[in-house]
Design a protein around this motif. Structure first.
Motif, PDB file in Angstrom:
ATOM      1  N   MET A   1      20.300  39.124  53.866  1.00  0.00           N
ATOM      2  CA  MET A   1      20.081  40.560  54.018  1.00  0.00           C
ATOM      3  C   MET A   1      20.579  41.277  52.758  1.00  0.00           C
ATOM      4  O   MET A   1      21.699  41.060  52.318  1.00  0.00           O
ATOM      5  CB  MET A   1      20.824  41.077  55.251  1.00  0.00           C
ATOM      6  CG  MET A   1      20.526  42.535  55.576  1.00  0.00           C
ATOM      7  SD  MET A   1      21.531  43.137  56.962  1.00  0.00           S
ATOM      8  CE  MET A   1      20.958  42.070  58.279  1.00  0.00           C
ATOM      9  N   ASP A   2      19.727  42.147  52.161  1.00  0.00           N
ATOM     10  CA  ASP A   2      20.130  42.824  50.933  1.00  0.00           C
ATOM     11  C   ASP A   2      21.071  43.982  51.243  1.00  0.00           C
ATOM     12  O   ASP A   2      21.314  44.351  52.408  1.00  0.00           O
ATOM     13  CB  ASP A   2      18.901  43.297  50.152  1.00  0.00           C
ATOM     14  CG  ASP A   2      18.052  44.305  50.915  1.00  0.00           C
ATOM     15  OD1 ASP A   2      18.615  45.047  51.748  1.00  0.00           O
ATOM     16  OD2 ASP A   2      16.837  44.358  50.680  1.00  0.00           O
ATOM     17  N   ARG A   3      21.601  44.568  50.159  1.00  0.00           N
ATOM     18  CA  ARG A   3      22.627  45.598  50.303  1.00  0.00           C
ATOM     19  C   ARG A   3      22.128  46.799  51.105  1.00  0.00           C
ATOM     20  O   ARG A   3      22.856  47.340  51.951  1.00  0.00           O
ATOM     21  CB  ARG A   3      23.086  46.044  48.916  1.00  0.00           C
ATOM     22  CG  ARG A   3      24.094  47.174  48.927  1.00  0.00           C
ATOM     23  CD  ARG A   3      24.499  47.572  47.522  1.00  0.00           C
ATOM     24  NE  ARG A   3      25.336  48.754  47.518  1.00  0.00           N
ATOM     25  CZ  ARG A   3      24.887  50.001  47.586  1.00  0.00           C
ATOM     26  NH1 ARG A   3      23.577  50.213  47.659  1.00  0.00           N
ATOM     27  NH2 ARG A   3      25.725  51.020  47.576  1.00  0.00           N
TER      28      ARG A   3
ATOM     29  N   HIS B   1      19.803  47.060  53.458  1.00  0.00           N
ATOM     30  CA  HIS B   1      19.686  46.800  54.889  1.00  0.00           C
ATOM     31  C   HIS B   1      21.052  46.584  55.524  1.00  0.00           C
ATOM     32  O   HIS B   1      21.281  46.954  56.689  1.00  0.00           O
ATOM     33  CB  HIS B   1      18.763  45.606  55.132  1.00  0.00           C
ATOM     34  CG  HIS B   1      17.314  45.923  54.899  1.00  0.00           C
ATOM     35  ND1 HIS B   1      16.718  45.765  53.676  1.00  0.00           N
ATOM     36  CD2 HIS B   1      16.361  46.422  55.729  1.00  0.00           C
ATOM     37  CE1 HIS B   1      15.441  46.125  53.753  1.00  0.00           C
ATOM     38  NE2 HIS B   1      15.191  46.542  54.996  1.00  0.00           N
ATOM     39  N   ARG B   2      21.988  45.997  54.775  1.00  0.00           N
ATOM     40  CA  ARG B   2      23.351  45.863  55.304  1.00  0.00           C
ATOM     41  C   ARG B   2      23.979  47.231  55.550  1.00  0.00           C
ATOM     42  O   ARG B   2      24.655  47.452  56.558  1.00  0.00           O
ATOM     43  CB  ARG B   2      24.216  45.050  54.330  1.00  0.00           C
ATOM     44  CG  ARG B   2      23.925  43.552  54.320  1.00  0.00           C
ATOM     45  CD  ARG B   2      25.073  42.786  53.668  1.00  0.00           C
ATOM     46  NE  ARG B   2      25.375  43.246  52.325  1.00  0.00           N
ATOM     47  CZ  ARG B   2      24.788  42.793  51.226  1.00  0.00           C
ATOM     48  NH1 ARG B   2      23.855  41.844  51.314  1.00  0.00           N
ATOM     49  NH2 ARG B   2      25.134  43.257  50.033  1.00  0.00           N
ATOM     50  N   LEU B   3      23.736  48.142  54.615  1.00  0.00           N
ATOM     51  CA  LEU B   3      24.274  49.495  54.755  1.00  0.00           C
ATOM     52  C   LEU B   3      23.679  50.192  55.977  1.00  0.00           C
ATOM     53  O   LEU B   3      24.397  50.833  56.762  1.00  0.00           O
ATOM     54  CB  LEU B   3      23.975  50.302  53.485  1.00  0.00           C
ATOM     55  CG  LEU B   3      24.581  51.710  53.372  1.00  0.00           C
ATOM     56  CD1 LEU B   3      26.096  51.646  53.449  1.00  0.00           C
ATOM     57  CD2 LEU B   3      24.129  52.361  52.073  1.00  0.00           C
ATOM     58  N   LEU B   4      22.381  50.054  56.159  1.00  0.00           N
ATOM     59  CA  LEU B   4      21.720  50.680  57.307  1.00  0.00           C
ATOM     60  C   LEU B   4      22.230  50.088  58.621  1.00  0.00           C
ATOM     61  O   LEU B   4      22.501  50.825  59.577  1.00  0.00           O
ATOM     62  CB  LEU B   4      20.209  50.526  57.201  1.00  0.00           C
ATOM     63  CG  LEU B   4      19.386  51.141  58.344  1.00  0.00           C
ATOM     64  CD1 LEU B   4      19.666  52.646  58.463  1.00  0.00           C
ATOM     65  CD2 LEU B   4      17.904  50.890  58.118  1.00  0.00           C
ATOM     66  N   HIS B   5      22.389  48.771  58.675  1.00  0.00           N
ATOM     67  CA  HIS B   5      22.885  48.133  59.887  1.00  0.00           C
ATOM     68  C   HIS B   5      24.305  48.584  60.198  1.00  0.00           C
ATOM     69  O   HIS B   5      24.663  48.785  61.371  1.00  0.00           O
ATOM     70  CB  HIS B   5      22.820  46.612  59.752  1.00  0.00           C
ATOM     71  CG  HIS B   5      21.442  46.067  59.935  1.00  0.00           C
ATOM     72  ND1 HIS B   5      21.190  44.751  60.231  1.00  0.00           N
ATOM     73  CD2 HIS B   5      20.220  46.663  59.854  1.00  0.00           C
ATOM     74  CE1 HIS B   5      19.885  44.562  60.332  1.00  0.00           C
ATOM     75  NE2 HIS B   5      19.283  45.712  60.095  1.00  0.00           N
TER      76      HIS B   5
ATOM     77  N   ALA C   1      23.088  58.983  57.559  1.00  0.00           N
ATOM     78  CA  ALA C   1      24.431  58.622  57.089  1.00  0.00           C
ATOM     79  C   ALA C   1      24.334  57.531  56.025  1.00  0.00           C
ATOM     80  O   ALA C   1      25.029  57.569  55.001  1.00  0.00           O
ATOM     81  CB  ALA C   1      25.293  58.165  58.257  1.00  0.00           C
ATOM     82  N   ALA C   2      23.477  56.545  56.262  1.00  0.00           N
ATOM     83  CA  ALA C   2      23.283  55.466  55.295  1.00  0.00           C
ATOM     84  C   ALA C   2      22.688  56.007  53.992  1.00  0.00           C
ATOM     85  O   ALA C   2      23.065  55.579  52.890  1.00  0.00           O
ATOM     86  CB  ALA C   2      22.388  54.387  55.887  1.00  0.00           C
ATOM     87  N   LEU C   3      21.749  56.927  54.113  1.00  0.00           N
ATOM     88  CA  LEU C   3      21.143  57.541  52.928  1.00  0.00           C
ATOM     89  C   LEU C   3      22.202  58.237  52.079  1.00  0.00           C
ATOM     90  O   LEU C   3      22.258  58.064  50.854  1.00  0.00           O
ATOM     91  CB  LEU C   3      20.072  58.547  53.351  1.00  0.00           C
ATOM     92  CG  LEU C   3      19.479  59.423  52.238  1.00  0.00           C
ATOM     93  CD1 LEU C   3      18.710  58.579  51.237  1.00  0.00           C
ATOM     94  CD2 LEU C   3      18.586  60.510  52.834  1.00  0.00           C
ATOM     95  N   LEU C   4      23.059  59.018  52.724  1.00  0.00           N
ATOM     96  CA  LEU C   4      24.095  59.722  51.995  1.00  0.00           C
ATOM     97  C   LEU C   4      25.062  58.743  51.339  1.00  0.00           C
ATOM     98  O   LEU C   4      25.434  58.906  50.170  1.00  0.00           O
ATOM     99  CB  LEU C   4      24.856  60.658  52.939  1.00  0.00           C
ATOM    100  CG  LEU C   4      25.938  61.530  52.310  1.00  0.00           C
ATOM    101  CD1 LEU C   4      25.351  62.452  51.238  1.00  0.00           C
ATOM    102  CD2 LEU C   4      26.660  62.343  53.379  1.00  0.00           C
ATOM    103  N   ALA C   5      25.447  57.716  52.071  1.00  0.00           N
ATOM    104  CA  ALA C   5      26.370  56.719  51.517  1.00  0.00           C
ATOM    105  C   ALA C   5      25.756  56.017  50.309  1.00  0.00           C
ATOM    106  O   ALA C   5      26.418  55.821  49.279  1.00  0.00           O
ATOM    107  CB  ALA C   5      26.742  55.701  52.594  1.00  0.00           C
TER     108      ALA C   5
END
Length: 383
Positions: A1-3, A5-9, A362-366
């Motif tokens: 899993m790339d970065r 998708h990990r962030l979104l999960h 939230a993932a987008l902002l991060a």
């Protein structure tokens, strides 16, 4: 899993916690100028923010109002928001926080308590927040009178400002905003008995009616999208007295600095219609427009981040309402707005946000903050 998708999960795992926090934050009312309520809300957010950032909040009290600041020495990004709402104390009793399907409703849920919850979730997803400053103010809805200097100071220390006001109902962020002005027009007339000798009076209500028509014409004589809207009005003392005074509030919105200044000049040049009536004008330009040029580079970075996360694409929208992003953009600091919740109905009884989109935003902002804080990445300020 790339970065991405990990962030979104990781963000999706925070969904239940975000919803729980949102309910608590909406229930913690924060009406304009209600110091006990603003203090209580500030206390709650100070705890949450300090946990997310790993450093304590600095409570900046100006004229009694508590603003929350988490500054950092090397401030690459400033996350900006406000926790005051437009709703009077007690609104929560008649319109409590409610979840139905994918929608959450309640006073201030969209403007902008969900955006704050998402901001704090995003900070929990970022490994290194040492270059991220956060400012949460409590007087945005009343013109940011006490917080403006603080906002401008922190923006000047930052390479970019990300404003967590709500996105559009379609999920678009905001690249441009109208500027705004607020005026008070006071009419001085002369009192007299309304039945016995009304001719001896100078009727302030009649005078203010003529001024309302003159003001309305200022917004309709051009095709620039300028609006001049009379709002609050008061006049008179008793039903049998010719009113000797009247007071009118006026809201002005425009896409360009030139339009704001045109209307400002016209309002200050208003003359009485009735003989011997007198006019006094207060207020003026509050926020200059937020120009698109400052947001475009950040928009492209945000869209690239979204593609990496695998979330729906979005565009840059023009918003008629102003925000504190107008202040930061006026300084030439790259500013992107509308990075908060996806929802609508701000300031209305049917205000809502889409719960299922909270994790992706939230993932987008991060992800966007991570990119902006990366070594060597710079967004150019405009003098």
């Amino acid at each position: 899993m790339d970065r991405g998708h990990r962030l979104l999960h990781a963000a999706q795992r925070l969904r239940a916690d975000m919803l729980d926090r949102l309910g608590n934050l909406v229930a913690c009312e924060s009406a304009p100028g209600s110091l006990p309520h603003l203090e209580s809300c500030a206390g709650l957010l100070a705890d949450w923010g300090s946990q997310a950032l790993g450093r304590p909040a600095r409570r900046v009290v100006i004229d009694g109002l508590p603003h929350l600041l988490w500054p950092t020495a090397d401030q690459q990004v400033l996350l900006l928001g406000h926790f005051d709402t437009v709703f009077p104390v007690g609104t929560i009793r008649s319109r409590p926080f409610t979840v139905v399907g994918d929608r959450a409703t309640g006073p201030g849920v969209c403007d902008m308590k969900a955006g704050i919850v998402q901001m704090l979730a995003a900070l929990r997803l970022i490994e290194d927040t040492s270059r991220v400053g956060v400012l949460l103010t409590c007087d945005e809805e009343t013109g940011s009178v006490t917080s403006r200097a603080l906002i401008e100071r922190e923006a000047k220390r930052s390479a970019a400002v990300l404003v967590c006001e709500s996105a559009t109902p379609e999920g678009h962020v905001k690249v441009a905003r109208k500027g705004g002005s607020v005026y008070s027009l006071t009419v001085h007339g002369r009192a007299a008995h309304a039945g016995v000798e009304p001719q001896r009076g100078i009727n302030a209500t009649v005078e203010v009616a003529h001024q309302i028509l003159a003001l309305d014409a200022l917004g309709t004589t051009n095709n620039a999208g300028t609006t001049v809207t009379p709002t609050l009005l008061s006049a008179g003392t008793t039903t049998n007295t010719v009113p000797d005074s009247a007071r009118l509030a006026v809201d002005v919105r425009a896409w360009t600095k030139g339009e704001l200044e045109r209307v400002d000049h016209a309002i200050r040049g208003l003359v009485p219609f009735l003989p011997d009536a007198r006019l006094a004008v207060g207020g003026g330009i509050n926020r200059y427009p937020m120009p698109e040029a400052l947001a475009r580079p950040l928009l492209e970075l945000a869209r690239t981040t979204a593609r990496g996360l695998g979330i729906p694409d979005f565009a840059g929208a023009y918003a008629a309402g102003a925000s504190d992003g107008n202040f930061t953009a006026a300084l030439g600091v790259p500013t992107l707005d509308g990075l908060g919740a996806v929802g609508g109905g701000a300031h209305a009884a049917d205000e809502y946000i889409c719960i299922d989109r909270m994790p992706e935003r939230a993932a987008l902002l991060a992800g966007l903050v991570d990119t902006l804080c990366a070594e060597g990445h710079r967004i150019t300020k405009i003098p």
